[in-house]
Scaffold this motif. Structure first.
Motif, PDB file in Angstrom:
ATOM      1  N   UNK A  41       0.801  -1.212   0.000  1.00  0.00           N
ATOM      2  CA  UNK A  41       0.000   0.000   0.000  1.00  0.00           C
ATOM      3  C   UNK A  41       0.832   1.258   0.000  1.00  0.00           C
ATOM      4  N   UNK A  42       0.232   2.317  -0.534  1.00  0.00           N
ATOM      5  CA  UNK A  42       0.852   3.642  -0.497  1.00  0.00           C
ATOM      6  C   UNK A  42      -0.261   4.683  -0.434  1.00  0.00           C
ATOM      7  N   UNK A  43       0.093   5.834   0.126  1.00  0.00           N
ATOM      8  CA  UNK A  43      -0.845   6.956   0.172  1.00  0.00           C
ATOM      9  C   UNK A  43      -0.603   7.848  -1.033  1.00  0.00           C
ATOM     10  N   UNK A  44      -1.668   8.455  -1.541  1.00  0.00           N
ATOM     11  CA  UNK A  44      -1.498   9.414  -2.627  1.00  0.00           C
ATOM     12  C   UNK A  44      -0.891  10.696  -2.059  1.00  0.00           C
ATOM     13  N   UNK A  45      -0.616  11.655  -2.923  1.00  0.00           N
ATOM     14  CA  UNK A  45       0.051  12.900  -2.518  1.00  0.00           C
ATOM     15  C   UNK A  45      -0.725  13.664  -1.448  1.00  0.00           C
ATOM     16  N   UNK A  46      -2.059  13.551  -1.464  1.00  0.00           N
ATOM     17  CA  UNK A  46      -2.865  14.257  -0.463  1.00  0.00           C
ATOM     18  C   UNK A  46      -2.857  13.549   0.884  1.00  0.00           C
TER      19      UNK A  46
END
Length: 188
Positions: A5-10
């Motif tokens: 998993x990764x978070x988007x820029x926001x």
């Protein structure tokens, strides 16, 4: 095991991925047919054409209680977006299915996936499918729990469609909870 998993820029959208050596049609069946959804997640009742169904999560221990899921987008074999109230908040989730190559599936292959299924996909020319699970507006303070949970569910789905291992709760503490620290770090 490392996180996918990764978070988007926001920092508000968590995305997890898997690439599996099966066509999108097969994966879609495991999302849209209650009897197949039950093999990795839970069951649903009601008519999806109405825009809502009652989903009962049956993979986890404890009393299974049905919750209403609203269907926001449904493009067969491409995307399913739903939301459901979870406690005080609402969880909005998307499952996106994208064409992939068998080499992508080889690169993404989970240690628990059936190597024969991967070899069969290579030898008969079947395409693979990339699954992207997006948890929109993810509560950042819950990443340490939500991330490992979605890893577990995606591994269950992958195991079901490939004939590989389907992780149960017996491996939750040893294999999935250690991912909590890495998921919590995404919020920093």
């Amino acid at each position: 095991m490392t996180i996918t998993g990764s978070l988007d820029a926001s920092g508000r959208e968590l995305a997890l991925t898997r690439t599996v050596p099966v066509p999108a049609r097969s994966l879609w069946e495991h999302l849209s047919r209650s009897s197949l959804l039950a093999t990795w997640y839970g069951t649903f009742t009601g008519d999806p054409a109405t825009g809502t169904v009652q989903v009962t999560m049956t993979a986890e221990p404890g009393q299974a209680v049905a919750a209403e899921y609203t269907i926001h987008a449904c493009d067969p074999e491409h995307v399913l977006t739903v939301s459901s109230s979870m406690g005080e908040g609402t969880w909005r989730l998307s499952l996106e299915l994208e064409p992939a190559t068998v080499s992508d599936a080889d690169a993404d292959a989970d240690a628990d996936a059936d190597p024969d299924a991967m070899s069969d996909a290579v030898s008969d020319g079947r395409r693979a499918t990339r699954i992207v699970l997006r948890h929109h507006d993810v509560p950042r303070e819950m990443l340490a729990y939500i991330g490992p949970g979605w890893e577990w569910y995606l591994d269950r789905l992958t195991g079901v469609v490939t004939g590989g291992d389907i992780p149960g709760m017996d491996v939750w503490d040893s294999e999935y909870m250690p991912l909590s620290e890495s998921y919590a770090a995404l919020a920093e």
